[in-house]
Design a protein around this motif. Sequence first.
Motif, short mmCIF file in Angstrom:
data_model
loop_
_atom_site.label_atom_id
_atom_site.label_comp_id
_atom_site.label_asym_id
_atom_site.label_seq_id
_atom_site.Cartn_x
_atom_site.Cartn_y
_atom_site.Cartn_z
N LEU A 36 0.82 -1.21 0.00
CA LEU A 36 0.00 0.00 0.00
C LEU A 36 0.86 1.26 0.00
N VAL A 37 2.07 1.13 0.54
CA VAL A 37 3.02 2.25 0.56
C VAL A 37 4.30 1.77 -0.11
N SER A 38 4.89 2.62 -0.90
CA SER A 38 6.11 2.22 -1.60
C SER A 38 7.22 1.90 -0.62
N ALA A 39 8.12 1.02 -1.04
CA ALA A 39 9.22 0.61 -0.17
C ALA A 39 10.19 1.76 0.11
N THR A 40 10.26 2.74 -0.77
CA THR A 40 11.14 3.88 -0.52
C THR A 40 10.57 4.80 0.56
N ALA A 41 9.25 4.80 0.71
CA ALA A 41 8.62 5.63 1.74
C ALA A 41 8.46 4.89 3.06
N LEU A 42 8.18 3.58 2.99
CA LEU A 42 7.98 2.80 4.21
C LEU A 42 8.55 1.40 4.00
N PRO A 43 9.84 1.21 4.26
CA PRO A 43 10.39 -0.15 4.17
C PRO A 43 9.88 -1.01 5.31
N GLY A 44 9.96 -2.31 5.14
CA GLY A 44 9.47 -3.23 6.15
C GLY A 44 10.33 -3.22 7.41
N PRO A 45 9.78 -3.70 8.53
CA PRO A 45 10.55 -3.72 9.78
C PRO A 45 11.79 -4.61 9.69
N ALA A 46 11.72 -5.69 8.91
CA ALA A 46 12.90 -6.56 8.79
C ALA A 46 14.06 -5.82 8.13
N ALA A 47 13.74 -5.03 7.09
CA ALA A 47 14.79 -4.27 6.42
C ALA A 47 15.38 -3.19 7.32
N VAL A 48 14.51 -2.55 8.11
CA VAL A 48 14.99 -1.48 8.98
C VAL A 48 15.85 -2.02 10.11
N PHE A 49 15.34 -3.01 10.83
CA PHE A 49 16.10 -3.55 11.96
C PHE A 49 17.32 -4.33 11.49
N GLY A 50 17.31 -4.77 10.23
CA GLY A 50 18.50 -5.42 9.69
C GLY A 50 19.66 -4.47 9.48
N GLN A 51 19.40 -3.15 9.56
CA GLN A 51 20.47 -2.17 9.42
C GLN A 51 21.30 -2.01 10.69
N PHE A 52 20.74 -2.38 11.83
CA PHE A 52 21.41 -2.10 13.10
C PHE A 52 22.70 -2.88 13.32
N PRO A 53 22.81 -4.14 12.93
CA PRO A 53 24.11 -4.80 13.13
C PRO A 53 25.26 -4.06 12.47
N GLY A 54 25.05 -3.58 11.25
CA GLY A 54 26.11 -2.83 10.59
C GLY A 54 26.32 -1.44 11.20
#
Length: 280
Positions: free
Chosen positions: A54-72
């Motif tokens: 319903l919302v583009s991935a550039t405006a609202l990525p999924g929680p898995a993609a967001v929280f996957g950024q934290f290790p790096g």
Amino acid sequence: MATTTTGRRPAPDRERPARRAGAGSPGRRVLPMLQLSAFLAVLVLWAALAAAGLVSATALPGPAAVFGQFPGLLGSPAYWQAVGDTLNGAVTGFAAAAVIGVPLGLVTGTYAAAEQSSRLLVDVLRSFPVIALLPVFLLVLGSTPAMKTTVVLLACVFPVFLQAQYGARSVTPMIAETMDAYRVPRHLRFRKVILPSATPSVMTGLRLAATTSVLVAIGVEVLTTLPGIGHEVVQAQQGGAAARAYAYIITAGVIGWSITLLSQFAERRLLRWRPPAHTD
């Protein structure tokens, strides 16, 4: 009070205050579960919206993609440098606001003439939106950490000042008349009566200002080139790394939540003398 036929007064109802104090509020064991459930519900809704497209991935990525950024990010010095830059400006501005706002608020709240004479000036100054004055500060101070600290100071000083003033004015007239009748010295009156009475309001103002300081510091970083969390959010958005931008936004939320917890802990420690408030 009514008496029984034997002439003895009935025993007080000891269960009623306990029921009254806990009425309408969850227990200490239930509350963490409710908070965790609300957090999980938001995550599920977030994941559902991202998966449904319903919302583009550039405006609202999924929680898995967001929280996957934290290790790096957690292993990156640039991440901690950005957090440190934001906290440095926020803490410096907040400390300056506390040093200025608390004494001025207590003085103007204690003396009616000082409060009335400064009311117009305070009302005019606190009506200016600080962010709207940012171009002026950029012209005068430039894009420097001192400018960020100044903006944070102006945003935080009025909540602290007004709460301290309100606390100093909260002394009941009966207590004030008693101190006048017994000619209590001014320094003793301030230390024993006014300061304890104003401390709860002062702590409330400091707690609000502490959270505001982080938000304003990030806002300044978004609108300028100053380093910090806000600048990293803009850089990530411009580079098309929406998940990384949201990771920095979540970092800002965690910082604000941590400040709230620390403020509440400090308030409980400093106000241990105050009896707990019970609601009906």
